[in-house]
Structure formats: structure tokens, C-alpha cells
Design a protein around this motif. Structure first.
Motif, short mmCIF file in Angstrom:
data_model
loop_
_atom_site.label_atom_id
_atom_site.label_comp_id
_atom_site.label_asym_id
_atom_site.label_seq_id
_atom_site.Cartn_x
_atom_site.Cartn_y
_atom_site.Cartn_z
N THR A 1 -7.07 0.19 -10.82
CA THR A 1 -7.82 0.46 -9.59
C THR A 1 -7.17 -0.27 -8.41
O THR A 1 -6.85 -1.46 -8.52
CB THR A 1 -9.28 -0.01 -9.73
OG1 THR A 1 -9.87 0.67 -10.84
CG2 THR A 1 -10.07 0.26 -8.47
N PRO A 2 -6.95 0.40 -7.29
CA PRO A 2 -6.41 -0.30 -6.11
C PRO A 2 -7.30 -1.46 -5.69
O PRO A 2 -8.53 -1.42 -5.85
CB PRO A 2 -6.39 0.80 -5.04
CG PRO A 2 -6.38 2.09 -5.79
CD PRO A 2 -7.18 1.83 -7.03
N SER B 1 -0.83 -8.08 -4.79
CA SER B 1 -1.92 -7.10 -4.87
C SER B 1 -1.39 -5.75 -4.44
O SER B 1 -0.51 -5.66 -3.58
CB SER B 1 -3.10 -7.50 -3.97
OG SER B 1 -3.67 -8.72 -4.39
N ILE B 2 -1.93 -4.69 -5.04
CA ILE B 2 -1.49 -3.34 -4.69
C ILE B 2 -2.69 -2.50 -4.30
O ILE B 2 -3.80 -2.68 -4.80
CB ILE B 2 -0.71 -2.67 -5.85
CG1 ILE B 2 -1.52 -2.69 -7.15
CG2 ILE B 2 0.63 -3.36 -6.03
CD1 ILE B 2 -0.84 -1.96 -8.30
N GLY B 3 -2.45 -1.57 -3.39
CA GLY B 3 -3.52 -0.73 -2.91
C GLY B 3 -2.98 0.55 -2.31
O GLY B 3 -1.81 0.91 -2.49
N VAL B 4 -3.84 1.23 -1.59
CA VAL B 4 -3.50 2.52 -1.01
C VAL B 4 -4.00 2.58 0.42
O VAL B 4 -4.75 1.72 0.88
CB VAL B 4 -4.10 3.67 -1.85
CG1 VAL B 4 -3.47 3.71 -3.24
CG2 VAL B 4 -5.62 3.55 -1.95
N ASN C 1 -8.19 -0.06 0.01
CA ASN C 1 -7.93 1.27 0.56
C ASN C 1 -8.06 1.16 2.08
O ASN C 1 -9.14 0.83 2.58
CB ASN C 1 -8.92 2.29 0.01
CG ASN C 1 -8.57 3.73 0.38
OD1 ASN C 1 -7.48 4.01 0.88
ND2 ASN C 1 -9.49 4.65 0.13
N ILE D 1 -13.27 -1.66 -4.51
CA ILE D 1 -12.11 -1.66 -3.63
C ILE D 1 -12.53 -2.16 -2.26
O ILE D 1 -13.52 -1.69 -1.69
CB ILE D 1 -11.52 -0.23 -3.50
CG1 ILE D 1 -11.05 0.29 -4.86
CG2 ILE D 1 -10.40 -0.19 -2.48
CD1 ILE D 1 -10.69 1.77 -4.85
N LEU E 1 0.82 -1.20 0.00
CA LEU E 1 0.00 0.00 0.00
C LEU E 1 0.86 1.26 0.00
O LEU E 1 1.91 1.30 0.64
CB LEU E 1 -0.90 0.04 1.25
CG LEU E 1 -1.73 -1.20 1.58
CD1 LEU E 1 -2.48 -0.98 2.90
CD2 LEU E 1 -2.71 -1.52 0.47
N TRP F 1 2.10 5.35 -7.34
CA TRP F 1 1.17 4.31 -7.79
C TRP F 1 1.69 3.61 -9.04
O TRP F 1 1.59 2.38 -9.18
CB TRP F 1 -0.20 4.92 -8.05
CG TRP F 1 -1.26 3.93 -8.43
CD1 TRP F 1 -2.01 3.91 -9.57
CD2 TRP F 1 -1.70 2.80 -7.66
NE1 TRP F 1 -2.88 2.85 -9.57
CE2 TRP F 1 -2.72 2.14 -8.41
CE3 TRP F 1 -1.34 2.28 -6.41
CZ2 TRP F 1 -3.37 1.00 -7.95
CZ3 TRP F 1 -1.99 1.13 -5.97
CH2 TRP F 1 -2.98 0.50 -6.72
N LEU G 1 -8.22 8.75 -5.24
CA LEU G 1 -8.56 7.54 -5.99
C LEU G 1 -8.90 7.87 -7.43
O LEU G 1 -8.41 7.22 -8.36
CB LEU G 1 -9.74 6.83 -5.33
CG LEU G 1 -9.52 6.22 -3.94
CD1 LEU G 1 -10.84 5.76 -3.35
CD2 LEU G 1 -8.53 5.07 -3.99
N ASN H 1 -15.32 3.49 -2.10
CA ASN H 1 -14.51 2.28 -2.27
C ASN H 1 -15.34 1.15 -2.88
O ASN H 1 -14.89 0.46 -3.81
CB ASN H 1 -13.93 1.84 -0.92
CG ASN H 1 -12.84 2.75 -0.40
OD1 ASN H 1 -12.20 3.48 -1.16
ND2 ASN H 1 -12.62 2.73 0.90
#
Length: 280
Positions: A157-158, A136-139, A161, A183, A107, A122, A147, A178
Motif C-alpha cells: 500500500t502506498p 517511503s514510497i507513494g503515488v 497519495n 494512506i 512518488l 510501482w 490504488l 486514502n
């Protein structure tokens, strides 16, 4: 792990519905505390470069005797490494500290919009996923505008979150955003971190009704809002209790009663993602 205790991410990967946070859990004592949680059944372990707990998490995984494939390990990108090459190198450094070959989830810790390099960060996470460093990737702490921007520019898209969410700060609008994007929302400080939320009469009454403690009621409130709570606790009993929340269901009205505890100054440390400077 039972599939009904897992969330499916928008990239097809899975995450347990409750995670262990490792903020302020570090060193050999931290290893023992994380091992206790693993023995209690935790498989989602949430750390960060800024927590200084990556080493303890990795060591606990190695000592646990549980196969690496059963864990879901998350860590986060510090603000000082938002530039593309820096981000890729610190992801590699996190893997070295953890002693792992890949991360299950990575993240961006804070958007830091005043610096406005989170899109570049990102893009680095997208590249890290392509290289197999991250599954997996996210924020984390991203608002709708953040976003919107990264999705519009990159088309990616993350998966997650992670936001501050607890009864005094339920974040209904952001949770809805989200969900619209597909998300999964994670909650940090889901119990309010030392606040009076655990002693709110509505929550105490529900605990008595269901034969649970007040922390379990709040965690169930998160799950019924389709939120993944990341709980930090060093008590073995609390660790076990926090996973023992799948045998009862709050009514819709009870969920609403807890959500209605929202306070205009409900943030724990007044950390507004639109203003907060991680390295101010």
C-alpha cells in the motif's frame, strides 16, 4: 520538530504537516528561495524530475547548514520512465541530481492508465525501497481504481497519495478512500493556484474572525481534514505565514462551509487522472 506537527505514515516514517512545493522554482534564484523557506522552518521539500528543480533543492540543503537527517525530501517518477529498469535508473539519477544518498519519499507522478504501466512502475518503487534508495514510497494523482489495482497485485500500500485538492476541488470521496487504506493524503495546489478561492467571502470572513490571512484559513482547512498541503510560495512572508497555522482551530461547521465551495469544474487545468497524458 514537534510530533504534533508530523504525520505518521503507514510504514512508520514521519512527514511534516506542511511542505514546500518547488514547481517553477529552479536555478540559483530557486536555491535562494528554497533557502529562505528552510530558514522559515520548512523541512519537507517537494520536487520532481519534471520540475527541473532537483538540483536547486539539493544545493539549498547543502548551503542551509541544517543536517540532512532533518529534511524530508520528495521527488517523483516521470511517465516516460514507468518501465521497471528505467524507473530504477531515474531514481538513481534523481539522487545524483540532488546530491543525496537516499530519498525520504518517492512518488509515481501520474498513473497514465491509457499506457497501463503504473503497476510495473510501482513494482520498481518497491524494489527501490528494498535497495535503500527510498525510505517511503507513494503515488500522485491516483484514483481509487488505480490504488485498488496496485495494492491487489503487489500487496504493498502506498504511504502517500498526492492529489489536486483545494476548496473548489475538495475530493471528499478520494480523501476517504486514502484514509480507509491508511494512506496520507497530500494536496498539490492547496490554495488553488491563482484562483479566486482566496477571496471567497466565507474564507475572508473566517480570516477576519481568527486574525489570519485567507491562505492560512485554507491551509488549516486541509489540516483539519487530515491532509498535508504542499505549498509553493517564493515570498518569505508567505512562507512564514503558511507555517503559522497551529494556534487556532476551525469549527466543524466552518470546515464544512469551505468544503461546500466545491465546483463541478473546480480542477485548475482540467487534468483528469483517468485521462491525463503526461507526455501526450
Amino acid at each position: 520538530m514537534n510530533l504534533d506537527r508530523l504525520y505518521e505514515l503507514n510504514d512508520g516514517h514521519l512527514l511534516p504537516k506542511v511542505g514546500l512545493g518547488t514547481y517553477q522554482i529552479r536555478g540559483y534564484q530557486g536555491v535562494d528561495q528554497i533557502l529562505s523557506a528552510i530558514q522559515s522552518g520548512y523541512r519537507l521539500l517537494d520536487t520532481s524530475t519534471n520540475y527541473d528543480s532537483e538540483g536547486a533543492v539539493g544545493e539549498a540543503i547543502r548551503r542551509s547548514g541544517v543536517p540532512r537527517s532533518e529534511f524530508y525530501v520528495t521527488t517523483k517518477l516521470p511517465g516516460q520512465y514507468h518501465h521497471f529498469d528505467d524507473a530504477l535508473q531515474i531514481i538513481e539519477e534523481s539522487l545524483l541530481r540532488l546530491g543525496l544518498d537516499y530519498l525520504d519519499l518517492y512518488l509515481i507522478h501520474w498513473p497514465l492508465p491509457k499506457r497501463d504501466t503504473y503497476v510495473e512502475a510501482w513494482q520498481a518503487l518497491i524494489e527501490a525501497k528494498k535497495r535503500g534508495l527510498v525510505r517511503s514510497i507513494g503515488v500522485s494523482n491516483f484514483e481509487k481504481e488505480h490504488l485498488d489495482k496496485i495494492i491487489a497485485i503487489t500487496g504493498v500500500t502506498p504511504a502517500v497519495n498526492q492529489n489536486e485538492i483545494h476548496p473548489y476541488w475538495p475530493q471528499e470521496s478520494l480523501v476517504a478512500t486514502n484514509q480507509e487504506y491508511g494512506i496520507v493524503t497530500e494536496a498539490w495546489s492547496p490554495l488553488g493556484r491563482g484562483s479566486s478561492e482566496l477571496s471567497e467571502p466565507v474564507i475572508v470572513n473566517l480570516a477576519e474572525k481568527y486574525g489570519k490571512d485567507t491562505g492560512q484559513i485554507i491551509l488549516k482547512w486541509h489540516l483539519q481534514r487530515h491532509i498535508l498541503p504542499v505549498v509553493r510560495t517564493i515570498s518569505p512572508q508567505h512562507q512564514r505565514n503558511n507555517l503559522d497555522i497551529f494556534d487556532f482551530t476551525l469549527t466543524e461547521d466552518e470546515v464544512s462551509q469551505i468544503t461546500n465551495l466545491e465546483s463541478v469544474d473546480g480542477r485548475i487545468d482540467d487534468q483528469d487522472p483517468k485521462e491525463y497524458e503526461e507526455f501526450g
